[in-house]
Design a protein around this motif. Sequence first.
Motif, PDB file in Angstrom:
ATOM      1  N   UNK A   1      22.324  56.160  15.507  1.00  0.00           N
ATOM      2  CA  UNK A   1      21.938  55.526  16.763  1.00  0.00           C
ATOM      3  C   UNK A   1      20.858  56.366  17.438  1.00  0.00           C
ATOM      4  N   UNK A   2      20.060  55.693  18.260  1.00  0.00           N
ATOM      5  CA  UNK A   2      19.004  56.344  19.038  1.00  0.00           C
ATOM      6  C   UNK A   2      19.195  55.960  20.501  1.00  0.00           C
ATOM      7  N   UNK A   3      19.087  56.950  21.389  1.00  0.00           N
ATOM      8  CA  UNK A   3      19.310  56.716  22.816  1.00  0.00           C
ATOM      9  C   UNK A   3      18.122  57.252  23.612  1.00  0.00           C
TER      10      UNK A   3
ATOM     11  N   UNK B   1      25.843  64.811  13.376  1.00  0.00           N
ATOM     12  CA  UNK B   1      24.700  65.581  13.847  1.00  0.00           C
ATOM     13  C   UNK B   1      24.092  64.871  15.058  1.00  0.00           C
ATOM     14  N   UNK B   2      23.992  65.587  16.182  1.00  0.00           N
ATOM     15  CA  UNK B   2      23.409  65.051  17.405  1.00  0.00           C
ATOM     16  C   UNK B   2      22.195  65.896  17.784  1.00  0.00           C
ATOM     17  N   UNK B   3      21.050  65.252  17.929  1.00  0.00           N
ATOM     18  CA  UNK B   3      19.812  65.950  18.259  1.00  0.00           C
ATOM     19  C   UNK B   3      19.174  65.291  19.469  1.00  0.00           C
TER      20      UNK B   3
ATOM     21  N   UNK C   1      20.478  70.696  19.468  1.00  0.00           N
ATOM     22  CA  UNK C   1      21.128  70.164  18.273  1.00  0.00           C
ATOM     23  C   UNK C   1      22.564  70.649  18.209  1.00  0.00           C
ATOM     24  N   UNK C   2      23.449  69.734  17.855  1.00  0.00           N
ATOM     25  CA  UNK C   2      24.856  70.074  17.640  1.00  0.00           C
ATOM     26  C   UNK C   2      25.321  69.403  16.350  1.00  0.00           C
ATOM     27  N   UNK C   3      25.868  70.183  15.450  1.00  0.00           N
ATOM     28  CA  UNK C   3      26.317  69.675  14.160  1.00  0.00           C
ATOM     29  C   UNK C   3      27.776  70.035  13.944  1.00  0.00           C
ATOM     30  N   UNK C   4      28.550  69.044  13.506  1.00  0.00           N
ATOM     31  CA  UNK C   4      29.971  69.236  13.223  1.00  0.00           C
ATOM     32  C   UNK C   4      30.259  68.787  11.795  1.00  0.00           C
TER      33      UNK C   4
END
Length: 274
Positions: free
Chosen positions: A14-16, A70-72, A86-89
């Motif tokens: 998704x893109x926000x 992954x959230x960027x 950036x946060x990666x789990x």
Amino acid sequence: RSPHLNYRSTGSQSVLLEAALRDLTPAVGGARVPSVEVQSARLRSVKTSVAHSGSWGLSAASALDAHVRCDTELAGGLGDVSFFRNETQAGVTSRLPQGLALHAATACGLLLPLDGRPTCLQDRFYLGGASGSAFIFKGFKHRGLGPMGVCRLRDPEKPKQQLVDTLGGDAMLNSVVAISAPLWLPTSIPGVDVGGRFFAFAGAGSLASAPRTGGLRGLTESLRSGARASIGLGVGMPLAGMGMLEVTYAHPIWAQSSDLQQRWQLGLGLNFTG
């Protein structure tokens, strides 16, 4: 002849686009005066950003479940904050014989200011508490570890237990490993499985502020010096679609004097069933 392993993969992206006016207002009538660090922080900011979120999962028959998220985010443009975040789990649950399960999860995050100014409190990473996905760190209160700002009592005759403000960090590492077994209850009805789990766990993690000098080496040293760790035991009961409701007892084995510790905790935590 090699065995055939059935597996199923999933994923979503998704893109926000976001524009927000953000305000943090320190309490003016509380029992303590906010720390100097909070009072001097960027409490009001305007953020415009574009963010991408992607998640991927893999399930291999009844033996293994794995996921990555992954959230960027890139902020700048019309707002007065500019950063890359950036946060990666990642996590994996492996089902073992005799109903045992091995679970491992890790998360990392990095916040890089692009305008040469200190980052905002709202954008930083926090650790501590019994709930919160990547931010779970048992043995510490919610947001109970990492850089702290010391507060001052308004009335010394009315002491308050918490005299610090949690400031968060620009870099985050957090990992946990746990092994669980089915929970046996002596009053269980034959043929009825309540799905409870008993588990033992060990976690380690760190928060660090971006160093003014030293670059990557300085950041690595800050994470190393700020490392915390805890071990413990717990009991979890499944909640439909919400993971596990857990009661845990944790013992911090690495901690700082300013940390807010909490050994007994109730929260939503690890899903050992995949």
